[in-house]
Design a protein around this motif. Sequence first.
Motif, short mmCIF file in Angstrom:
data_model
loop_
_atom_site.label_atom_id
_atom_site.label_comp_id
_atom_site.label_asym_id
_atom_site.label_seq_id
_atom_site.Cartn_x
_atom_site.Cartn_y
_atom_site.Cartn_z
N SER A 123 0.59 -1.47 -0.11
CA SER A 123 0.05 0.12 0.22
C SER A 123 1.07 1.29 0.23
O SER A 123 2.14 1.07 1.17
CB SER A 123 -0.82 0.27 1.32
N GLU A 125 -0.54 4.22 0.44
CA GLU A 125 -0.37 5.12 1.25
C GLU A 125 -0.08 4.99 2.66
O GLU A 125 -0.04 5.41 3.62
CB GLU A 125 -2.48 4.88 1.52
N TRP A 126 -0.34 4.04 3.25
CA TRP A 126 -0.12 3.56 4.38
C TRP A 126 1.92 3.78 4.42
O TRP A 126 2.76 4.23 5.81
CB TRP A 126 0.46 1.73 4.51
N VAL A 129 1.82 7.24 5.51
CA VAL A 129 1.67 7.92 6.46
C VAL A 129 2.78 7.02 6.96
O VAL A 129 3.50 8.47 8.14
CB VAL A 129 0.35 7.03 6.73
N VAL A 163 -1.62 12.59 1.52
CA VAL A 163 -1.14 12.42 2.40
C VAL A 163 -2.53 12.66 3.06
O VAL A 163 -2.26 13.48 4.00
CB VAL A 163 -0.02 11.90 2.76
N SER A 164 -2.70 10.97 3.48
CA SER A 164 -4.24 11.24 4.93
C SER A 164 -3.81 11.52 6.01
O SER A 164 -3.22 9.66 6.43
CB SER A 164 -5.26 10.17 4.00
N CYS A 238 -2.14 -1.07 10.14
CA CYS A 238 -2.59 -0.46 9.16
C CYS A 238 -4.08 -0.54 9.75
O CYS A 238 -4.10 1.21 10.50
CB CYS A 238 -3.77 -1.18 7.65
N ALA A 249 -7.54 7.20 7.20
CA ALA A 249 -6.55 6.39 5.91
C ALA A 249 -7.62 4.98 6.31
O ALA A 249 -7.19 4.73 5.50
CB ALA A 249 -5.32 6.95 6.92
N ASP A 276 -11.00 -2.50 -2.33
CA ASP A 276 -10.86 -0.47 -2.71
C ASP A 276 -12.21 -0.16 -3.33
O ASP A 276 -13.02 0.72 -4.17
CB ASP A 276 -9.80 0.03 -4.14
N TYR A 281 -11.59 6.53 2.15
CA TYR A 281 -9.70 5.12 3.12
C TYR A 281 -8.61 5.19 2.13
O TYR A 281 -9.70 5.00 0.76
CB TYR A 281 -10.46 3.93 3.69
N GLY A 282 -7.52 4.48 2.56
CA GLY A 282 -6.18 3.90 1.44
C GLY A 282 -6.92 2.76 0.08
O GLY A 282 -8.16 1.72 1.88
#
Length: 334
Positions: A123, A125-126, A129, A163-164, A238, A249, A276, A281-282
Amino acid sequence: MDIFNNHKKLYITASVLFVVLTLFVAIGPALDNQARIQPLPDAVPLSEAARRGKEVFIANGCVACHSQQVRNVEMDRKWGGRPSMAADYATNTRMDVWTNTATLMGTERTGPDLTDIGTRQPSIEWHLVHLYNPRLVVKESIMPAYPFLFAWTQNVKENDVVVSVPTSSNQGQLIATQEALDLVAYLQELKQAKLPEATVVPEFLYPLKEESTVPSGNQIVDSGVDGKNLYMTNCASCHQSNGEGLAGAFPSLINSPIVVGDNLQLYVDIIMNGYDARGEYGVMPAVGTNLDWTANEVTAIINYERTNWGNKAPEVSVEEVQKIMDYINQIKTK
């Protein structure tokens, strides 16, 4: 001996011996290894972005805390599907003419091994962050934060990657710099290549013995796998160790309709093939498929999540999960 009384002869003799020994002890074996050890058929060379990310990885000293070598002992199984071998590093080349930091095997694990991090945690996104502030996703982390790889802006452009992160400031939105994106690209491409079918897979030494229990009715609920350990290793980064997730996120698993609901097929499908469907959210990666989980592992994860953090849903059996996995696989192959 006259050689010890003549410094020219002494230095010339010592130099010749040094060159000969270097050729036979260092250079010769190295060239022989390069000629014999070839990359695995499924090995994929780093992309240009990942190669730039490798330079960022080196520049920030990440190799000081992260290794890239799975040892052949059972405790290393969580870092990769098999022990590392010489062929895994055959695709590595010099960074440039003056720099030969091609293989970043490391010497210690202050942080997790990264050999197969691209499979364990694909991921983007992870990773973003985690780089901005590791404590947001792993509260106990001692990894330093890298906020200089990000920037706050009030005007997000079309190609910016937002980036959340939980924040109450008025700085606008956090975006990743190209360096951050390149570093994540490098981490995502760190994957163990599969061995050819005819190859004997190296075994992990000192395996742990697992016992399964079969309750009445022959329905196996206890799969013999430690669901908590699986969750902490593969899901807690996560969804957090307390199941609360990370606002903006990663979703919470507490009283989640997917976790405590009756749609077991959707639950298993999410674990195996990712999810998804929620824009806030990611994207969840296909954890189960990436890690080749069997019905035992999936059952252990599901039962752990359904009976913790206040969740009180009934446990499911290995047989139920296996039937669903077989059905999902049939659909995918059609």
